[in-house]
Design an enzyme around this catalytic site. Structure first.
Site, short mmCIF file in Angstrom:
data_model
loop_
_atom_site.label_atom_id
_atom_site.label_comp_id
_atom_site.label_asym_id
_atom_site.label_seq_id
_atom_site.Cartn_x
_atom_site.Cartn_y
_atom_site.Cartn_z
N THR A 72 0.83 -1.21 0.00
CA THR A 72 0.00 0.00 0.00
C THR A 72 0.86 1.25 0.00
O THR A 72 0.63 2.20 -0.76
CB THR A 72 -0.95 -0.01 1.21
OG1 THR A 72 -1.86 -1.10 1.07
CG2 THR A 72 -1.75 1.29 1.28
N GLN A 144 0.58 -10.16 -6.27
CA GLN A 144 0.05 -11.52 -6.28
C GLN A 144 0.86 -12.46 -7.15
O GLN A 144 0.91 -13.67 -6.90
CB GLN A 144 -1.42 -11.51 -6.75
CG GLN A 144 -2.39 -10.95 -5.72
CD GLN A 144 -2.51 -11.83 -4.48
OE1 GLN A 144 -2.20 -13.01 -4.49
NE2 GLN A 144 -2.97 -11.22 -3.39
N SER A 164 4.87 -7.13 -1.95
CA SER A 164 4.62 -7.26 -0.51
C SER A 164 5.18 -8.58 -0.02
O SER A 164 5.14 -9.59 -0.73
CB SER A 164 3.11 -7.21 -0.24
OG SER A 164 2.83 -7.41 1.13
N ALA A 165 5.69 -8.60 1.21
CA ALA A 165 6.33 -9.80 1.75
C ALA A 165 5.34 -10.88 2.17
O ALA A 165 5.58 -12.07 1.99
CB ALA A 165 7.22 -9.43 2.94
N HIS A 166 4.22 -10.47 2.75
CA HIS A 166 3.35 -11.48 3.38
C HIS A 166 2.54 -12.29 2.38
O HIS A 166 1.83 -13.23 2.75
CB HIS A 166 2.44 -10.84 4.43
CG HIS A 166 1.28 -10.07 3.89
ND1 HIS A 166 0.00 -10.59 3.85
CD2 HIS A 166 1.19 -8.82 3.38
CE1 HIS A 166 -0.83 -9.69 3.34
NE2 HIS A 166 -0.12 -8.60 3.05
N THR A 202 14.15 4.87 10.13
CA THR A 202 15.01 3.72 10.39
C THR A 202 14.36 2.45 9.84
O THR A 202 13.19 2.19 10.09
CB THR A 202 15.27 3.56 11.90
OG1 THR A 202 15.88 4.75 12.38
CG2 THR A 202 16.16 2.37 12.19
N CYS A 291 -8.65 -7.05 1.96
CA CYS A 291 -8.76 -5.66 2.38
C CYS A 291 -10.20 -5.16 2.32
O CYS A 291 -10.51 -4.09 2.82
CB CYS A 291 -7.87 -4.78 1.51
SG CYS A 291 -6.13 -5.23 1.62
#
Length: 348
Positions: A72, A144, A164-166, A202, A291
């Site tokens: 996002t 995706q 995205s990682a997840h 950071t 979402c």
């Protein structure tokens, strides 16, 4: 995971063993990657190793990867205020920033008139439909497709890509924007100048380490043909349902799709009702994009494809993963068909 049979891999994926181990190791790294002393350099080395892992899995270069808090934020970083065009099948994170005027046909394929001013997804999260991305496309949401299908950012000819990682076994809360060399990206978060001055703050070193390890493992699985086996299971599922539920419509099945995704509409049977009935049977599935879950509204993706609101409200998405077994698929199909039979009986 709990004891439920998890069939909602497009919403999020179980954390990979490799990602968990990398994150645990990163917890012991004390330094700030921006510090020049030895602990800082150790943290910087971990950060850059993960950056190289993500880049290699994407077919990009390390300096092309800008770490963000997720897809996002990556979408906002590249799309905000730019006036790009998109289609109604895009994720809300993209639609929020674009002019939504690209046409979509019933099979989910997008017509792209001006690639240089468009943002087009590689694959749809609800239907699994894969787009043929044109040369010179400005931006693509690769989220995706990343880890489920072969592609290389450098070969696609994109200006920028969103990941995205997840969605591939990494942790939640970390993603990246991939940019073509020489592309100007104006920082939205300004401060210390991290991420080559394009995203201050950071770095989330623990999440980044998990992302890198997950991307590397996902790339290895893809090369090993894991997703070809998943696609066979998807065919088993759809054939089992199609044989006995004659009214059910499989969305986008005439198009090239992600190997794990099945979206089907059963007229008159609300998707949210199906989700609850499947949950009671021990199966975790979805009525659409995660979402949007919990909101009683029709799928914008299905509406863009030409399905009316009533049909769109009756859609169910089943998304499989490498851990899904054939017995899981058959048990789900039998439970779904049993509930579908009761639904038909009530309707007369």
């Amino acid at each position: 995971m709990n004891s439920a049979c998890y069939l909602d891999w497009n919403a999020t994926t179980p954390l990979r063993t490799e990602a968990r181990a990398a994150m645990i190791d990163a917890m012991d790294v004390v330094g700030n990657p921006s510090s020049v002393h030895a602990p800082g350099r150790a943290a910087k080395a971990l950060l850059e190793r993960a950056r190289a892992q993500v880049a290699a899995a994407l077919g990009a270069e390390g300096q092309d990867v800008i770490f963000t808090s997720g897809a996002t934020e990556a979408a906002a970083l590249v799309l905000a205020g730019q006036g790009y065009h998109c289609a109604g099948v895009e994720h809300d994170a993209v639609r929020s920033w674009c002019v939504e005027d690209l046409a979509v046909d019933r099979a989910g394929r997008i017509t792209i008139a001006d690639p240089g001013r468009a943002c087009v997804q590689l694959a749809n999260s609800e239907t699994g439909v894969i787009q043929d991305l044109p040369e010179g496309l400005a931006v693509s949401d690769l989220t995706q497709g990343f880890g489920k299908m072969p592609f290389a950012f450098n070969w696609l000819g994109l200006t920028a890509g969103i990941v995205s990682a997840h969605k591939l076994g990494g942790p939640k809360g970390i993603g990246a924007l991939i940019v073509k060399r020489g592309t100007d990206i104006a920082a939205q978060l300004k401060g210390g100048g991290q991420e080559m001055g394009r995203r201050a703050g950071t770095e989330n070193l623990i999440g980044i380490a998990g992302f890198g390890a997950a991307a590397q493992a996902a790339s290895r699985d893809l090369e090993a043909g894991i997703w070809e086996n998943v696609e066979k299971l998807r065919s088993v599922l759809e054939n089992a349902i199609a044989d006995r539920a004659k009214d059910t419509i499989f969305v986008g099945n005439e198009s090239r799709r992600l190997p794990n995704t099945s979206c089907f509409i059963t007229p008159g049977w609300k998707g949210e009702t199906q989700v609850m009935q499947m949950d009671l049977g021990g199966f975790a599935v979805s009525a659409g994009s995660a979402c949007s879950s919990g909101k009683v509204r029709a799928s914008h993706a299905l509406q863009a494809m030409g399905f009316d609101a009533e049909a769109g409200a009756c859609a169910l998405r089943v998304s499989l993963g490498p851990d899904t077994r054939q017995e899981d698929v058959m048990r789900f199909a039998e439970h779904w068909l049993k509930c579908e039979g009761k639904h038909r009986a009530r309707r007369g």
